[in-house]
Scaffold this active site. Structure first.
Site, PDB file in Angstrom:
ATOM      1  N   GLU A   1       6.152 -33.516  16.949  1.00  0.00           N
ATOM      2  CA  GLU A   1       5.688 -32.140  16.961  1.00  0.00           C
ATOM      3  C   GLU A   1       6.346 -31.281  15.891  1.00  0.00           C
ATOM      4  O   GLU A   1       5.701 -30.462  15.252  1.00  0.00           O
ATOM      5  CB  GLU A   1       5.948 -31.536  18.340  1.00  0.00           C
ATOM      6  N   ASP A   2       7.643 -31.484  15.681  1.00  0.00           N
ATOM      7  CA  ASP A   2       8.387 -30.552  14.823  1.00  0.00           C
ATOM      8  C   ASP A   2       8.727 -31.073  13.433  1.00  0.00           C
ATOM      9  O   ASP A   2       9.243 -30.335  12.615  1.00  0.00           O
ATOM     10  CB  ASP A   2       9.705 -30.144  15.514  1.00  0.00           C
TER      11      ASP A   2
END
Ligand code: MN
Length: 743
Positions: free
Chosen positions: A92-93
């Protein structure tokens, strides 16, 4: 913000130290090759998060390591989960892709990470999207429960390290946590995590009460420990002399559960008797577990007299979440009730770590309660008809409730929530049985559909082919399954009636020379204040709307066209938010903005100046002001975060606010008179209502009064408490008004 001096070398050493602690925590589950996998995941996480920091300024990697540590140590998960926890924020990051993960760690890990990434948007600003995401989250649960367990570990660590977050984020995370994560932890049998999540949420949502209880607990700590030692001593000696190996100790109850008790019984802290429970953990051979528990029970009750109403046997019939324990409440040496929980080491591990530990002990667990529950979740999700938001509500209700055990006529055991009715049981057996149910025989006696089942009842369902599900059934069924089935069958029936109505309407319009087209149907729907054309057709078929009404419509049609729509208008909400936020600050000042912005004080929690409050934008009634500890607050904040506005009170004293007081005391002829004198004469406070119940000399009354703010209220309470005969005065949160609807 103060300057941050970062010693990179020291940080590196700290990261390694934490990594080694993680390895130690996972030791018991490590097999050959596992250590290498964990190392690889650790290195990938360190590398991809290397330039990121948390709000606190700490290196980001501390977070995934901590989540992995919780997964290993507090939930008892194995290598795959530890690897996934280390990598849970990577896709996600950072630049790492799911394909990278699959290549390096295989399909299983990639699938779990995928699930974790997908559910990160569960609490989206759009409420229906949010409910849809929640459904997805449950689907992953049915798929691989590890996704949810890691998500819980993630949330727990975020809640533990939330002090650097802005206040509104803290409130949002806290309300999501009590609304959803704590009930999920409960359902999965993770009692320790559930209690901690609740306590942490309360710490941020009700700061003062939390600190107050915490302080009170600390003050009496030494005294309590002495009491526990005295209580334990004879029991420990007897256990030993009977040859039972046991660990016996006192365990404090959580602040959240103490607070709940205070609210539920409307009593002050001093009157909560069970601030702790005594726990007896037996070291038993597998074949002696049950016998040893009852032997210990017998020993405990030799020393202290038990309350026969308070015996709970979850050893013979474990809870659906796997919980096994024997609970009894006994009279302690100083005339005080004490709860004693008796269980074996294995049972204790299941109670603490829940799911994972449960699977460790049960080789073939296909018939365990947890497995049945997951089966039920799957079944519910298969129903494509149910409204996602309703589903979420019903489902959430079912997460927390305790179970009862009901027998079929042939003696099969069915588990239901503790307040289930005969009709819930019928739907549990089969959808068709539920839909055609006209009554039931409980223990051979005829009872109505809404009969509340009791633990151990034997139930036979009576059906009729003429029966169909009724609207009012929804008022008493409690299981999510029964609700969903009834709703979908009512919807289907309504659709059929609406089809007839459509034909009738077409004919009627023709006779009035109004053409039948979408535009006119839309106008008619608005004119009759209905939500959909289907409702319109339905009302025509039912005769609620007849030819006369249609003629009236024809006469006023011009007016109708300009009528505003009654439906939710997102643009309207947005513009209201803009109005508030375009001013000096984005905080709604209550008392000052009254003319410019339309707001009302919510009747569910009756806020008064001094209370911690927030504004909630409703569709038809402007902004409603709620207390942050309002019973509805968590739900509103969790589901409609984008409709929340910050609010605080301005200093003003001209306004009076309605609040409720509950007064208890010893009945005495002049008591009511004395109370009203204090309120109206001494304090010059207006009363709106006064209800008094008097039973065998015990007086209980509720008074609704108008006060200026919390200081004013506190003074009034203080003074009322001094009245002779009064034993308690408390403010109560909610007047008996309907729960706020969020639409
Ligand atoms: Mn995370």
């Amino acid at each position: 913000m103060k300057d941050l001096v970062i010693d990179l070398e020291a940080e590196k050493a700290e990261i390694l130290k934490r990594y080694r602690a993680l390895l130690r925590a996972s030791k018991s589950t490590l097999q050959k090759g596992d250590k290498r996998m964990i190392r690889k995941a650790f290195e990938m996480a360190v590398e991809s998060h290397k330039d990121m920091r948390r709000k606190s300024g700490e290196p980001y990697i501390y977070h995934p390591i901590a989540v992995a540590q919780i997964a290993a140590e507090e939930i008892g998960l194995g290598t795959t989960s530890i690897v996934c926890a280390l990598l849970h924020d990577v896709v996600e990051d950072t630049d790492v892709t799911l394909e990278d993960i699959e290549r390096e760690f295989g399909k299983k890990v990639a699938k779990i990470i995928d699930g974790l990434t997908k559910i990160s948007g569960v609490f989206d600003t759009n409420s229906s999207l949010q409910a849809e995401n929640f459904r997805k989250m449950l689907l992953t649960l049915a798929d691989d429960v590890r996704v949810i367990l890691i998500k819980l570990a993630d949330r727990l660590h975020n809640m533990r390290t939330m002090e650097f977050m802005p206040r509104d984020k803290q409130l949002k995370l806290s309300s999501e946590t009590v609304y959803l994560y704590a009930p999920l932890a409960h359902r999965l049998g993770l009692y320790a995590i559930k209690s901690e999540l609740e306590d942490l949420s309360m710490k941020y949502m009700e700061r003062e009460t939390y600190q107050f209880i915490k302080k009170k607990l600390n003050e009496k700590k030494a005294e309590r420990e002495k009491f526990i030692q005295d209580f334990i001593q004879p029991v420990a000696a007897a256990l030993e002399s009977q040859g039972l190996k046991a660990d016996i100790f006192g365990r404090p109850k959580s602040i959240h559960s103490i607070w709940n008790k205070m609210k539920k019984k409307a009593i002050p802290f001093e009157e909560v008797y069970d601030l702790f429970a005594i726990r007896v953990i037996l070291d038993s051979a597998p074949e002696n577990e049950k016998a040893d528990c009852w032997k210990a029970y017998s020993i405990v009750t030799d020393s202290y007299r038990p309350n026969p109403d308070r015996l709970r046997d979850w050893v013979s019939s474990p809870k659906a979440n796997g919980y096994e324990s024997l609970h009894t409440t006994v009279m302690g040496p100083r005339g005080q009730w004490v709860e004693v929980q008796i269980r074996t080491k294995r049972m204790n591990e299941i109670a603490e770590k829940g799911f994972a530990a449960h699977w460790k002990y049960k080789e073939s667990s296909s018939d365990s309660g947890l497995d049945q529950w997951i089966h039920k979740v799957r079944e519910l999700l298969r129903n494509p008809d149910s409204n996602a938001l309703d589903f979420l509500d019903d489902f959430k209700m079912n997460l927390f409730s305790d179970e009862i055990f009901i027998f079929t006529p042939k003696g099969a055991l069915i588990q239901l929530p503790s307040n289930a009715t005969a009709l819930d049981f019928a739907f549990e057996i089969h959808t068709d049985v539920g839909a055609s149910c006209i009554g039931a025989k409980v223990n051979h006696k005829l009872v109505p559909l809404n009969y509340n089942l009791q633990n151990g009842d034997q139930v036979e369902i009576i059906t009729s082919s003429k029966q169909t599900p009724k609207e009012d059934w929804l008022n008493f069924v409690v299981t999510a399954k029964a609700k969903a089935k009834i709703k979908s069958s009512l919807k289907e029936a309504k659709r059929k009636i609406a089809e007839d109505g459509k034909e009738i309407l077409e004919r009627k319009l023709k006779s009035l020379k109004i053409s039948y087209n979408t535009d006119n149907i839309h106008k008619l729907t608005n004119y009759f204040k209905l939500l959909s054309s289907q409702d319109l057709f339905f009302n025509v078929a039912k005769g609620v709307i007849d030819l006369k009404d249609l003629k009236e419509y024809q006469a006023t049609e011009k007016v109708v066209e300009n009528k505003p729509q009654d439906k939710i208008d997102n643009e309207q909400v947005q513009s209201l938010i803009r109005t508030i936020k375009s001013k000096d600050s984005d905080i709604l000042l209550i008392g000052e903005d009254m003319q410019k912005i339309d707001y009302k004080l919510a009747t569910c929690c009756n806020p008064i100046p001094g209370d911690d409050v927030f504004g909630f934008i409703t569709v038809n009634e402007g902004i409603k002001i709620h207390r942050t500890n309002c019973p509805n607050a968590a739900k509103l904040m969790a589901n409609y975060g984008y409709r929340i506005v910050k609010a605080r009170w301005t200093n003003q004293h001209e306004l009076a606010f309605l609040t409720g007081l509950r007064i208890t005391g010893i009945d005495d002829v002049g008591l009511i008179n004395k109370l009203t004198t204090v309120i109206s004469t001494d304090f010059k406070v207006n009363m709106r209502s006064l209800t008094v119940d008097s039973d065998n000399g015990i007086f209980e009354g509720t008074i609704m009064v108008y006060v200026n703010d919390t200081i004013h209220l506190d003074n009034l309470i203080k003074r009322l408490k001094q009245v002779k005969g009064v034993t308690g005065v408390t403010r109560f949160d909610s007047a008996p008004t309907p729960v706020e609807r969020a639409s």
